[in-house]
Scaffold this active site. Structure first.
Site, PDB file in Angstrom:
ATOM      1  N   HIS A 341       5.194 -20.970   6.126  1.00  0.00           N
ATOM      2  CA  HIS A 341       5.548 -20.355   7.415  1.00  0.00           C
ATOM      3  C   HIS A 341       6.510 -19.184   7.293  1.00  0.00           C
ATOM      4  O   HIS A 341       6.982 -18.677   8.311  1.00  0.00           O
ATOM      5  CB  HIS A 341       6.181 -21.379   8.352  1.00  0.00           C
ATOM      6  CG  HIS A 341       5.267 -22.488   8.741  1.00  0.00           C
ATOM      7  ND1 HIS A 341       4.515 -22.463   9.902  1.00  0.00           N
ATOM      8  CD2 HIS A 341       4.961 -23.639   8.127  1.00  0.00           C
ATOM      9  CE1 HIS A 341       3.798 -23.578   9.974  1.00  0.00           C
ATOM     10  NE2 HIS A 341       4.051 -24.309   8.901  1.00  0.00           N
ATOM     11  N   LYS A 529      13.038 -16.961  22.362  1.00  0.00           N
ATOM     12  CA  LYS A 529      12.789 -17.470  21.006  1.00  0.00           C
ATOM     13  C   LYS A 529      14.135 -17.714  20.344  1.00  0.00           C
ATOM     14  O   LYS A 529      15.164 -17.302  20.867  1.00  0.00           O
ATOM     15  CB  LYS A 529      11.960 -16.465  20.190  1.00  0.00           C
ATOM     16  CG  LYS A 529      12.476 -15.019  20.279  1.00  0.00           C
ATOM     17  CD  LYS A 529      11.602 -14.034  19.502  1.00  0.00           C
ATOM     18  CE  LYS A 529      10.362 -13.563  20.213  1.00  0.00           C
ATOM     19  NZ  LYS A 529       9.129 -14.069  19.668  1.00  0.00           N
ATOM     20  N   ARG A 530      14.124 -18.375  19.173  1.00  0.00           N
ATOM     21  CA  ARG A 530      15.373 -18.538  18.440  1.00  0.00           C
ATOM     22  C   ARG A 530      16.002 -17.164  18.202  1.00  0.00           C
ATOM     23  O   ARG A 530      15.292 -16.159  18.056  1.00  0.00           O
ATOM     24  CB  ARG A 530      15.105 -19.238  17.107  1.00  0.00           C
ATOM     25  CG  ARG A 530      14.754 -20.707  17.253  1.00  0.00           C
ATOM     26  CD  ARG A 530      15.882 -21.493  17.887  1.00  0.00           C
ATOM     27  NE  ARG A 530      17.002 -21.590  16.968  1.00  0.00           N
ATOM     28  CZ  ARG A 530      17.309 -22.670  16.260  1.00  0.00           C
ATOM     29  NH1 ARG A 530      16.596 -23.772  16.374  1.00  0.00           N
ATOM     30  NH2 ARG A 530      18.350 -22.672  15.452  1.00  0.00           N
ATOM     31  N   LYS A 535      14.199 -11.048  14.378  1.00  0.00           N
ATOM     32  CA  LYS A 535      13.463 -11.019  15.649  1.00  0.00           C
ATOM     33  C   LYS A 535      13.967  -9.899  16.568  1.00  0.00           C
ATOM     34  O   LYS A 535      13.356  -9.591  17.582  1.00  0.00           O
ATOM     35  CB  LYS A 535      13.563 -12.372  16.355  1.00  0.00           C
ATOM     36  CG  LYS A 535      12.881 -13.508  15.586  1.00  0.00           C
ATOM     37  CD  LYS A 535      13.046 -14.846  16.313  1.00  0.00           C
ATOM     38  CE  LYS A 535      12.567 -16.033  15.506  1.00  0.00           C
ATOM     39  NZ  LYS A 535      11.098 -16.178  15.474  1.00  0.00           N
ATOM     40  N   THR A 636       4.233 -17.627  18.029  1.00  0.00           N
ATOM     41  CA  THR A 636       3.323 -18.384  18.890  1.00  0.00           C
ATOM     42  C   THR A 636       3.660 -18.158  20.361  1.00  0.00           C
ATOM     43  O   THR A 636       2.796 -18.307  21.220  1.00  0.00           O
ATOM     44  CB  THR A 636       3.348 -19.887  18.560  1.00  0.00           C
ATOM     45  OG1 THR A 636       4.698 -20.294  18.352  1.00  0.00           O
ATOM     46  CG2 THR A 636       2.535 -20.192  17.316  1.00  0.00           C
ATOM     47  N   LYS A 640       1.411 -17.570  24.048  1.00  0.00           N
ATOM     48  CA  LYS A 640       1.657 -18.229  25.338  1.00  0.00           C
ATOM     49  C   LYS A 640       1.790 -17.193  26.449  1.00  0.00           C
ATOM     50  O   LYS A 640       1.268 -17.357  27.553  1.00  0.00           O
ATOM     51  CB  LYS A 640       2.908 -19.110  25.256  1.00  0.00           C
ATOM     52  CG  LYS A 640       2.725 -20.286  24.296  1.00  0.00           C
ATOM     53  CD  LYS A 640       4.034 -20.950  23.876  1.00  0.00           C
ATOM     54  CE  LYS A 640       3.796 -21.792  22.620  1.00  0.00           C
ATOM     55  NZ  LYS A 640       5.054 -22.168  21.932  1.00  0.00           N
TER      56      LYS A 640
HETATM   57  C1  26Q Z   1      14.905 -25.478   5.649  1.00  0.00           C
HETATM   58  C2  26Q Z   1      15.838 -26.015   4.772  1.00  0.00           C
HETATM   59  C3  26Q Z   1      17.045 -26.505   5.231  1.00  0.00           C
HETATM   60  C4  26Q Z   1      17.312 -26.469   6.594  1.00  0.00           C
HETATM   61  C5  26Q Z   1      16.398 -25.929   7.468  1.00  0.00           C
HETATM   62  C6  26Q Z   1      15.179 -25.434   6.996  1.00  0.00           C
HETATM   63  C7  26Q Z   1      14.201 -24.862   7.946  1.00  0.00           C
HETATM   64  C8  26Q Z   1      14.007 -25.438   9.184  1.00  0.00           C
HETATM   65  C9  26Q Z   1      13.112 -24.896  10.069  1.00  0.00           C
HETATM   66  C10 26Q Z   1      13.478 -23.744   7.608  1.00  0.00           C
HETATM   67  C11 26Q Z   1      12.562 -23.199   8.509  1.00  0.00           C
HETATM   68  C12 26Q Z   1      12.385 -23.778   9.756  1.00  0.00           C
HETATM   69  C13 26Q Z   1      11.466 -23.258  10.753  1.00  0.00           C
HETATM   70  C14 26Q Z   1      10.686 -22.217  10.555  1.00  0.00           C
HETATM   71  C15 26Q Z   1       9.801 -21.716  11.606  1.00  0.00           C
HETATM   72  O1  26Q Z   1       9.840 -22.169  12.743  1.00  0.00           O
HETATM   73  N1  26Q Z   1       8.961 -20.735  11.278  1.00  0.00           N
HETATM   74  C16 26Q Z   1       8.051 -20.174  12.258  1.00  0.00           C
HETATM   75  O2  26Q Z   1       6.843 -20.917  12.183  1.00  0.00           O
HETATM   76  C17 26Q Z   1       5.972 -20.538  13.231  1.00  0.00           C
HETATM   77  C18 26Q Z   1       4.762 -21.444  13.158  1.00  0.00           C
HETATM   78  O3  26Q Z   1       3.977 -21.117  12.061  1.00  0.00           O
HETATM   79  C19 26Q Z   1       5.594 -19.075  13.112  1.00  0.00           C
HETATM   80  O4  26Q Z   1       4.830 -18.729  14.236  1.00  0.00           O
HETATM   81  C20 26Q Z   1       6.840 -18.207  13.067  1.00  0.00           C
HETATM   82  O5  26Q Z   1       6.493 -16.863  12.811  1.00  0.00           O
HETATM   83  C21 26Q Z   1       7.779 -18.708  11.992  1.00  0.00           C
HETATM   84  O6  26Q Z   1       8.996 -17.987  12.020  1.00  0.00           O
END
Ligand code: 26Q
Length: 794
Positions: A341, A529-530, A535, A636, A640
């Site tokens: 991702h 979004k976050r 972003k 995503t 929406k």
């Molecule tokens: C990893 C290690 C330690 C702590 C946290 C994490 C961690 C947690 C969540 C790393 C990444 C995430 C989330 C990532 C995420 O939401 N990515 C998004 O995924 C979506 C679905 O595929 C995409 O549409 C987005 O572009 C992408 O940013």
């Protein structure tokens, strides 16, 4: 049911009434759930398990009512009793067991698998606390715990009899068996009991009910409690228990930013091990021969967070099922598939060898052996290229590179939008692509059109049904037929009326909830979004400040505009929190300026989450998708917005590129650097942000405002970090570089919106093109290309 709480209907609270209605619905679902499980088991249907550390589910009551086909009947019935269905729906807490895109994707996938009648289930953690609730105090983000389980969770069933043991720490002893083969014994470990809580995932108007299994960590009483209690060490016993329960206590609130946290590693192994053990246990109910495991079971891992599934499945096969290495490896690498991702290096997981070895000694041994064999193969392939081997090794720089482990251990590696999958092949995982080209594929993300259109936008749903019939609900690509109505004045005016009414609803809600006065006749320009540097919420805010300057100069900025922003910042992400403060200050100076009245408004909405999102998309005119090209894997929310008829202003990044293709370039507003240009600028190293600032008086005005702190208590410091990110640190995300073309794009927005027919056609063609972004399509492709799953019919 009215008696469920020993109260009369009149005495009961909305919470009671919610619980009563939800329980009734649950009984209806449970019957089908049991049938589905029995049928799967009896027929020996191949099963898919979606392993994810996050499931951002939101609420269930309304979806479940809708999927059973009783939402409207139920609303009427309650109305006759003088009750409102909506106020009961509002009582259900959001299940916020995810950070953002990745977690919500997992939830949409569960929905599509059940609705398509595919035997696919979720596996994750039952966090006691989901993603924190956000409060805005004096413009700053404050985090509060999300105690979503305070009231009973109606949708879950605790399955104590299906608990399994997960082992941490300790030592590994090896012995040679009678055949002279080494066997391994894990000793002195800390046992943790993993107790599953199952949630039914109901398909749309079908009979399939799949399972989301979430694991909770509990202490194994006998092991230490009694021992230490009897020695009088009450406090020790209790603190040991807390240390164990901590594993499933709280979701880590960081997205896209790797942090080395031992507890996070525990969470990962905990649910992966529990999930695999329970899959193996179920498999053996039907099959005696583990050789056919990969024919019956497929596991999709959501990013590298569950990548320990590779060594854990190896461990089970070797240590518990007595397979040799080669055979175990063959089964493992035919079972596991990996979705990536992100391409951002700071988000890639790398666990220190030391902490892995200490926490999971046997798993580390297996990873080490996978690495040894992999490197040996590389040496065969590239005998004269040792630096390549160093680069590609699974263990390197004292860490385990989880993405490498996942690529080597999986039979499929996919990105989440076309351009992202290409970048994986050409840049991020290029070395791996050269040796395993067949593993790499693309699966563009999607969204549940049921939740994000049918459920949240009934007005538009009705209009679409009345225009092209209801078949699109089953087959969302049929929304294409809407494109034949671009000259139909009735359809266009009904479309704009639906949007207007949604905006009025939202304005009323915003006034009740937040005390904002929004003007429904203004353009609702939305970025939700976050909060993250890539972003570029900052680009949006710089533009709003630029419009503010223009209004102050007495210029005409076109149709009145309302900028809506929402999103959470990771609690430790200082820059992102500062962006939130900036958004709130921009909002404040505009609100306090009489000249902006009826022309320009900006609001930052507190606590963005699924429930709020479901209100916002239907009321949006403009969708802000403005990430630095190459950084947003897919996005995503862009889908929406599109499905709800908003027009995108966006960069050619992630799935925006495919959105522009489907909607037609003339129906989107694109701007900014392309992926190639961004990559070239990084390579070239000659970008000078200061030069852009020096040449642009609009930016200079805006910077003056920033440097003056926009009237905060700390004018000189408040936004100095943001200013310095653009100047001293040379604007890593090309905010200044893209400013000019973004402003031009926003001027196009004003122009186009001023022509309601033109705007209506654009909106209609966006909706018409959005059907391909239903997660039903995405899931059909996963099922066909990767999972090899058959549709299941009763
Ligand atoms: C990893 C290690 C330690 C702590 C946290 C994490 C961690 C947690 C969540 C790393 C990444 C995430 C989330 C990532 C995420 O939401 N990515 C998004 O995924 C979506 C679905 O595929 C995409 O549409 C987005 O572009 C992408 O940013």
């Amino acid at each position: 049911m009215a008696n469920m709480f020993g109260k009369t209907l009149a005495e009961s609270s909305d919470t009671d009434r919610y619980a009563a209605l939800a329980s009734l619905i649950r009984e209806e679902i449970n019957a089908r759930w049991v049938d589905t499980n029995n049928a799967y088991l009896q027929r020996g249907t191949r099963q898919l398990y979606y392993f994810s550390l996050e499931f951002l589910l939101g609420q269930f009551l309304e979806s479940n009512l809708l999927y059973l086909g009783v939402r409207d009947v139920c609303a009427q019935g309650l109305e006759e009793l003088g009750l409102s269905l909506q106020s009961l729906i509002d009582m259900e807490p959001d299940a916020g067991l995810g950070n953002g895109g990745l977690g919500r994707l997992a939830a949409c996938f569960l929905d599509s698998m059940a609705s398509l009648g595919l035997p696919g289930h979720g596996c994750g953690i039952r966090y006691k606390y989901g993603l924190f609730a956000q409060k805005i105090v004096d413009g700053y983000q404050v985090e509060l715990p999300d105690n979503w389980l305070r009231e009973a969770n109606i949708w879950e069933v605790r399955k104590s009899d299906k608990a399994v043991m997960v082992k941490f720490g300790g030592h590994v002893r090896s012995e040679l068996n009678a055949q002279g083969r080494p066997v391994f014994f894990h000793e002195d470990y800390l046992p943790v009991m993993a107790v599953p809580y199952d949630m039914p995932i109901l398909g749309y108007k079908g009979n399939v009910v799949n399972t989301l299994r979430l694991w909770s960590a509990e202490a194994v009483e006998e092991v230490f409690d009694f021992a230490s209690f009897s020695r009088g060490e009450h406090v020790n016993a209790v603190s040991n228990r807390y240390a164990i329960e901590a594993i499933s206590e709280v979701l880590y609130p960081d997205d896209s930013n790797y942090q080395n946290r031992q507890l996070r590693l525990k969470q990962q192994y905990f649910f992966v091990s529990a999930g695999l053990q329970s899959i193996v246990r179920r498999y053996k109910k039907k099959e005696s021969d583990m050789h056919k495991f990969a024919d019956q079971i497929c596991i999709q891992i959501n990013d590298t967070h569950p990548a320990l599934a590779v060594p854990e499945l190896m461990r089970i096969l070797i240590d518990e099922e007595n397979f040799g290495w080669e055979e175990a490896w063959d089964i493992t690498t035919r079972t596991i598939a990996y979705t990536n991702h992100t391409i951002m290096p700071e988000a890639l997981e790398r666990w220190p060898v030391e902490s892995l070895r200490e926490l999971l000694p046997r798993i580390y041994m297996i990873i080490d052996e996978i690495n040894r064999r992999f490197c040996a193969e590389l040496i065969q392939l590239y005998p004269r290229d040792p630096s390549r081997i160093v680069r590609m090794a699974i263990i390197g720089d004292g860490t385990v590179r989880m993405a490498h482990l996942a690529v080597v251990g999986a039979f499929s590696v996919n990105g989440v939008a076309a351009v992202h999958s290409e970048l994986l092949k050409s840049v991020v995982l290029h070395d791996f692509y050269e040796i395993y080209p067949a593993k790499f594929n693309n699966k563009t993300n999607g969204i549940s059109h049921r939740r994000w259109l049918l459920e949240s936008n009934p007005r538009l749903t009705q209009l679409i049904c009345e225009t092209i019939g209801p078949q699109w609900i089953r087959e969302p690509v049929l929304m294409e037929h809407l494109s034949t109505f671009t000259k139909d004045a009735t359809v266009l005016s009904r479309l704009s009326r639906a949007k207007r009414e949604n905006k009025i609803d939202f304005s009323n809600f915003a006034s009740r909830r937040f005390g904002f006065a929004l003007d429904p006749s203004s353009i609702f320009d939305v970025q939700v979004k976050r909060i993250h540097a890539y972003k570029r919420q900052l680009l949006n805010l710089l533009h709003v400040l630029h419009l503010y300057c223009r209004v102050m100069d007495g210029e005409d900025i076109g149709p009145p505009r309302t900028f809506i922003m929402a999103g959470k910042a990771a609690p430790s992400y200082y820059y992102a929190k500062n962006v939130i403060k900036l958004a709130n200050e921009v909002s404040r100076i505009i609100a306090s300026e009489p000249r902006c009245r009826d022309k320009l408004t900006m609001v930052f909405l507190e606590n963005y989450g699924i429930a709020l999102a479901q209100m916002i998309f239907p009321a949006s005119d403009v969708s802000e998708q403005i990430s630095t090209a190459s950084k947003e894997a897919s996005g995503t929310s862009n889908m929406k917005f599109m499905m709800n008829g908003a027009v995108t202003i966006g960069t050619l990044d992630g799935a925006n590129i495919e959105i522009v293709e489907k909607a037609g370039a003339e129906n989107c507003i694109t701007f900014g650097l392309t992926v190639e240009e961004v990559l070239e600028l990084y390579r070239d190293g000659r970008y000078r942000a200061q030069d852009i600032l020096d040449a642009d008086p609009r930016l200079q005005r805006v910077f003056e405002l920033l440097r003056g702190g926009l009237g905060t208590n700390m004018p000189a410091q408040e936004f100095s970090n943001i200013v310095r990110s653009l100047t001293d640190y040379n604007d890593e995300y090309f905010v200044l570089k893209d400013f000019d073309s973004y402003v031009a794009g926003q001027e196009r927005v004003a122009e186009l919106y001023a022509d309601p027919v033109k705007w209506g056609v654009m909106s209609l063609l966006n909706i018409a093109g959005s059907g391909t972004f239903s997660s039903d399509n995405t899931i059909s492709q996963y099922a066909k290309d990767i999972w090899k799953l058959d549709h299941f019919r009763f």
